[in-house]
Every structure is written in structure tokens, then in C-alpha cells.
Write a protein that holds these residues in place. Structure first.
Motif, PDB file in Angstrom:
ATOM      1  N   SER A 121       0.828  -1.204   0.000  1.00 46.34           N
ATOM      2  CA  SER A 121       0.000   0.000   0.000  1.00 46.34           C
ATOM      3  C   SER A 121       0.869   1.264   0.000  1.00 46.34           C
ATOM      4  O   SER A 121       1.738   1.425   0.864  1.00 46.34           O
ATOM      5  CB  SER A 121      -0.898  -0.034   1.247  1.00 46.34           C
ATOM      6  OG  SER A 121      -1.188   1.263   1.696  1.00 46.34           O
ATOM      7  N   THR A 122       0.625   2.154  -0.949  1.00 49.83           N
ATOM      8  CA  THR A 122       1.395   3.414  -0.982  1.00 49.83           C
ATOM      9  C   THR A 122       1.056   4.262   0.253  1.00 49.83           C
ATOM     10  O   THR A 122       1.932   4.951   0.777  1.00 49.83           O
ATOM     11  CB  THR A 122       1.083   4.244  -2.248  1.00 49.83           C
ATOM     12  OG1 THR A 122      -0.319   4.301  -2.404  1.00 49.83           O
ATOM     13  CG2 THR A 122       1.709   3.651  -3.485  1.00 49.83           C
ATOM     14  N   THR A 123      -0.186   4.194   0.695  1.00 46.47           N
ATOM     15  CA  THR A 123      -0.569   4.948   1.906  1.00 46.47           C
ATOM     16  C   THR A 123       0.261   4.486   3.097  1.00 46.47           C
ATOM     17  O   THR A 123       0.772   5.304   3.873  1.00 46.47           O
ATOM     18  CB  THR A 123      -2.066   4.726   2.220  1.00 46.47           C
ATOM     19  OG1 THR A 123      -2.813   5.008   1.054  1.00 46.47           O
ATOM     20  CG2 THR A 123      -2.540   5.598   3.358  1.00 46.47           C
ATOM     21  N   LEU A 168       3.215   3.128   3.069  1.00 50.15           N
ATOM     22  CA  LEU A 168       4.618   3.574   2.942  1.00 50.15           C
ATOM     23  C   LEU A 168       4.744   5.064   3.249  1.00 50.15           C
ATOM     24  O   LEU A 168       5.746   5.503   3.825  1.00 50.15           O
ATOM     25  CB  LEU A 168       5.161   3.250   1.557  1.00 50.15           C
ATOM     26  CG  LEU A 168       5.288   1.747   1.254  1.00 50.15           C
ATOM     27  CD1 LEU A 168       5.887   1.524  -0.126  1.00 50.15           C
ATOM     28  CD2 LEU A 168       6.116   1.014   2.306  1.00 50.15           C
ATOM     29  N   GLU A 169       3.727   5.847   2.893  1.00 46.94           N
ATOM     30  CA  GLU A 169       3.765   7.283   3.224  1.00 46.94           C
ATOM     31  C   GLU A 169       3.746   7.491   4.742  1.00 46.94           C
ATOM     32  O   GLU A 169       4.493   8.295   5.275  1.00 46.94           O
ATOM     33  CB  GLU A 169       2.564   8.009   2.589  1.00 46.94           C
ATOM     34  CG  GLU A 169       2.803   8.355   1.127  1.00 46.94           C
ATOM     35  CD  GLU A 169       1.510   8.663   0.372  1.00 46.94           C
ATOM     36  OE1 GLU A 169       1.525   8.544  -0.861  1.00 46.94           O
ATOM     37  OE2 GLU A 169       0.488   8.987   1.027  1.00 46.94           O
ATOM     38  N   THR A 175      12.094   2.285   2.072  1.00 45.25           N
ATOM     39  CA  THR A 175      10.751   1.709   1.919  1.00 45.25           C
ATOM     40  C   THR A 175      10.612   1.150   0.500  1.00 45.25           C
ATOM     41  O   THR A 175      11.148   1.732  -0.443  1.00 45.25           O
ATOM     42  CB  THR A 175       9.646   2.762   2.159  1.00 45.25           C
ATOM     43  OG1 THR A 175       9.924   3.916   1.387  1.00 45.25           O
ATOM     44  CG2 THR A 175       9.538   3.147   3.611  1.00 45.25           C
ATOM     45  N   GLN A 176       9.907   0.049   0.381  1.00 45.30           N
ATOM     46  CA  GLN A 176       9.726  -0.576  -0.944  1.00 45.30           C
ATOM     47  C   GLN A 176       8.287  -1.008  -1.136  1.00 45.30           C
ATOM     48  O   GLN A 176       7.729  -1.722  -0.295  1.00 45.30           O
ATOM     49  CB  GLN A 176      10.640  -1.787  -1.076  1.00 45.30           C
ATOM     50  CG  GLN A 176      12.056  -1.401  -1.475  1.00 45.30           C
ATOM     51  CD  GLN A 176      12.882  -2.633  -1.859  1.00 45.30           C
ATOM     52  OE1 GLN A 176      12.351  -3.627  -2.333  1.00 45.30           O
ATOM     53  NE2 GLN A 176      14.180  -2.538  -1.630  1.00 45.30           N
ATOM     54  N   LEU A 177       7.733  -0.568  -2.275  1.00 42.72           N
ATOM     55  CA  LEU A 177       6.353  -0.908  -2.601  1.00 42.72           C
ATOM     56  C   LEU A 177       6.318  -2.297  -3.230  1.00 42.72           C
ATOM     57  O   LEU A 177       6.702  -2.459  -4.386  1.00 42.72           O
ATOM     58  CB  LEU A 177       5.815   0.138  -3.588  1.00 42.72           C
ATOM     59  CG  LEU A 177       4.358  -0.006  -4.011  1.00 42.72           C
ATOM     60  CD1 LEU A 177       3.417   0.283  -2.863  1.00 42.72           C
ATOM     61  CD2 LEU A 177       4.044   0.918  -5.192  1.00 42.72           C
TER      62      LEU A 177
END
Ligand code: GLN
Length: 290
Positions: free
Chosen positions: A145-147, A149-150, A167-169
């Protein structure tokens, strides 16, 4: 309106909305409105200003709709650290602190892992806490989830570990690297458990909670991933749902991992499973630890 009257009214409203922790939640939200510790709220004899009242009423309304307190405040404490949270990331639970205790036990005093990863990092609470405990370590946080990672990046920045955390998506099944310590709080609830749960759970991401009809689907993937990304002898600490110790232990043994113990949470539920990849035990690097 006095703080006392507003508190009494809000507690009654929350109770009417089926919130078990009505009084405590009213107190916590009032404390946040006034910028004072929740424990000091009941003794206050002052009145609420109009803006304070409006903010409190708005928050109580949201809580009556069963939104978790952590999302209303945008923060949650974990291991005495303050994490930013919101819709899209799982609210850190005290149960997950068991994983941090288990990870600390995995290294001799004065030693720590050189490189740590978190599979499905969410808010980043596990890996950021670990990086604070081992100031010499570096980390990689994976999430689909990009959220998430943010939030992890923002929390790492606020808590002073950003320069040591990458961090890795990606789905944790695709995680790459070689680690001395792997932390993971996978989804582990059965579909029916999620459907029958308190409404608060409906605000949290399904991706972080739900693991198929038996709650074990993430562990089926995890065993093989751990075998691939743990250095020989290195440690994984994985969160378990209720009653999952035996099936997960079996699953991991079948993948060639070594069972290295389990640790109970404060309700005496086995919550953290420790597993090692076969090989000479990693001593870790020398360095102070928290
Ligand atoms: N412990 C959470 C709960 O019971 C679930 C978290 C998870 O699935 N990893 O609400």
C-alpha cells in the motif's frame, strides 16, 4: 458548558452508540481538545470555549459512528513512541509490542541485527521501534500500500530513523534481500471474524486484517519468503492470531525453518512466533541497545 457536563453528556451518547470504552474515550478526546493528559480531565472545573466545544462535539459524533479513536486523533502510541495513523493503515495494537519483546530476546545484550526488514509495515510501528532499539541497524520496510509507505516514511522522519530506513512498494511475497531480523504482522483474521467484529474494524484496511476463510493464507506465503530472505541462522518474529501457533509452526517447519519459541501477549495468548533459518546463529553486530 462545563468540561464536567460535556464529559457526562458525551459518555452517555457514546454508551448509547454501543461504545464499550465510552467514559475513557470521552476523557481521551477531551484531553486532546484541551491539550492536557486524559487522567487530569475529570478534575477540571473550567468551562469549554465555543471552539473547544465544537471540536469536542465533532469528535464525539465521529466516535458515535464507531470510528477508532486513533483515526480521530491521527495518532497512536506504540512502545511509548507516538505514531501518526489514519485510514489506510492498521492502528498499532499493544499486542504487537510482544513482537518487539521477542525480537530483543533474540539477540545477546550488547548485540543487535545489522539489517532488519518489516513485511507489511503499515504505520511502520514495528520497524521504526526496532531501529530505535538498535541505533546501528538499517532497515527495509515493505508494503503493498502506498498509503502505508507514506505513513512509514513520515513516522520514520518524525522519530529520527529516516536515514536508516528504506521503503519498498511490493507484496511481501516478492520481498528481496538478506536480513538478520524479519518482523511481520500479517493479516490473520478469518473472513467470518471480520464480518462479525465490532464496527471499528470496518474502518481499518481489509488488506491488513483479512486472510481468507481460515485466516492462514498469509502464513502459507510467508514460510517460503522467510526461508529466502533470512540469512542463515537469522531470526523472524511473526505475529499470530488466536489459536494459530500450532498450524503456523507446522507450516514453517514444512518450509524448512526452525521453530525458536513463542511469546504470549498480556492476555496470555501466544502472539509472537519466533523462527530461524537453519544455520549458524547470527550473533549480530555489537552496539548499544535500548
Ligand atoms: N490484532 C488485530 C485484531 O484482532 C488483527 C491484526 C492482524 O490481522 N494482523 O483486530
Amino acid at each position: 458548558m462545563s468540561v464536567r457536563a460535556a464529559l457526562a453528556e458525551a459518555s452517555a451518547q457514546l454508551m448509547g452508540a454501543g461504545v464499550d470504552s465510552a467514559r475513557l474515550d470521552a476523557r481521551v478526546l477531551m484531553g486532546a481538545v484541551l491539550g492536557v493528559p486524559p487522567a487530569s480531565v475529570p478534575a477540571l472545573s473550567c468551562a469549554l470555549s465555543a471552539p473547544e466545544r465544537a471540536q469536542f462535539d465533532g469528535w464525539i459524533k465521529r466516535r458515535m459512528g464507531r470510528e477508532p479513536v486513533a483515526y480521530i486523533l491521527g495518532r497512536k502510541e506504540f512502545w511509548s513512541l507516538d505514531f501518526c495513523v489514519g485510514p489506510g493503515v492498521l492502528v498499532p495494537r499493544p499486542d504487537s509490542e510482544t513482537l518487539i519483546e521477542a525480537a530483543r530476546e533474540g539477540f545477546a545484550p550488547g548485540y543487535g541485527p545489522e539489517i532488519i526488514c518489516d513485511l507489511g509495515c503499515g504505520s511502520g510501528c514495528l520497524i521504526i521501534t526496532a531501529l530505535r532499539l538498535w541505533p546501528e541497524a538499517r532497515g527495509v520496510a515493505f508494503d503493498l500500500s502506498t498509503t502505508a509507505l507514506e505513513y512509514t516514511r513520515a513516522n520514520a522522519q518524525r522519530l529520527g530513523v529516516a536515514e536508516r530506513l528504506e521503503t519498498q512498494l511490493c507484496d511481501f511475497g516478492q520481498a528481496e534481500g538478506q536480513f538478520d531480523l524479519v518482523l511481520c504482522n500479517p493479516p490473520y483474521l478469518r473472513e467470518d471474524e471480520v464480518a462479525d467484529a465490532e464496527p471499528e474494524l470496518g474502518f481499518e484496511p481489509k488488506l491488513a486484517l483479512c486472510a481468507g476463510p481460515d485466516g492462514l493464507s498469509a502464513y502459507h506465503v510467508l514460510g517460503a519468503v522467510l526461508q529466502r530472505i533470512l540469512r542463515p541462522g537469522a531470526l523472524a518474529v511473526v505475529e499470530l492470531g488466536m489459536g494459530q501457533l500450532a498450524p503456523v509452526e507446522q507450516e514453517f517447519l514444512a518450509k524448512g525453518l526452525e521453530f525458536a519459541g513463542a511469546r504470549d501477549d498480556l492476555s496470555n495468548v501466544p502472539r509472537a512466533l519466533m523462527a530461524r533459518r537453519m544455520g549458524k546463529k547470527v550473533v549480530g553486530i555489537r552496539g548499544p541497545r535500548g
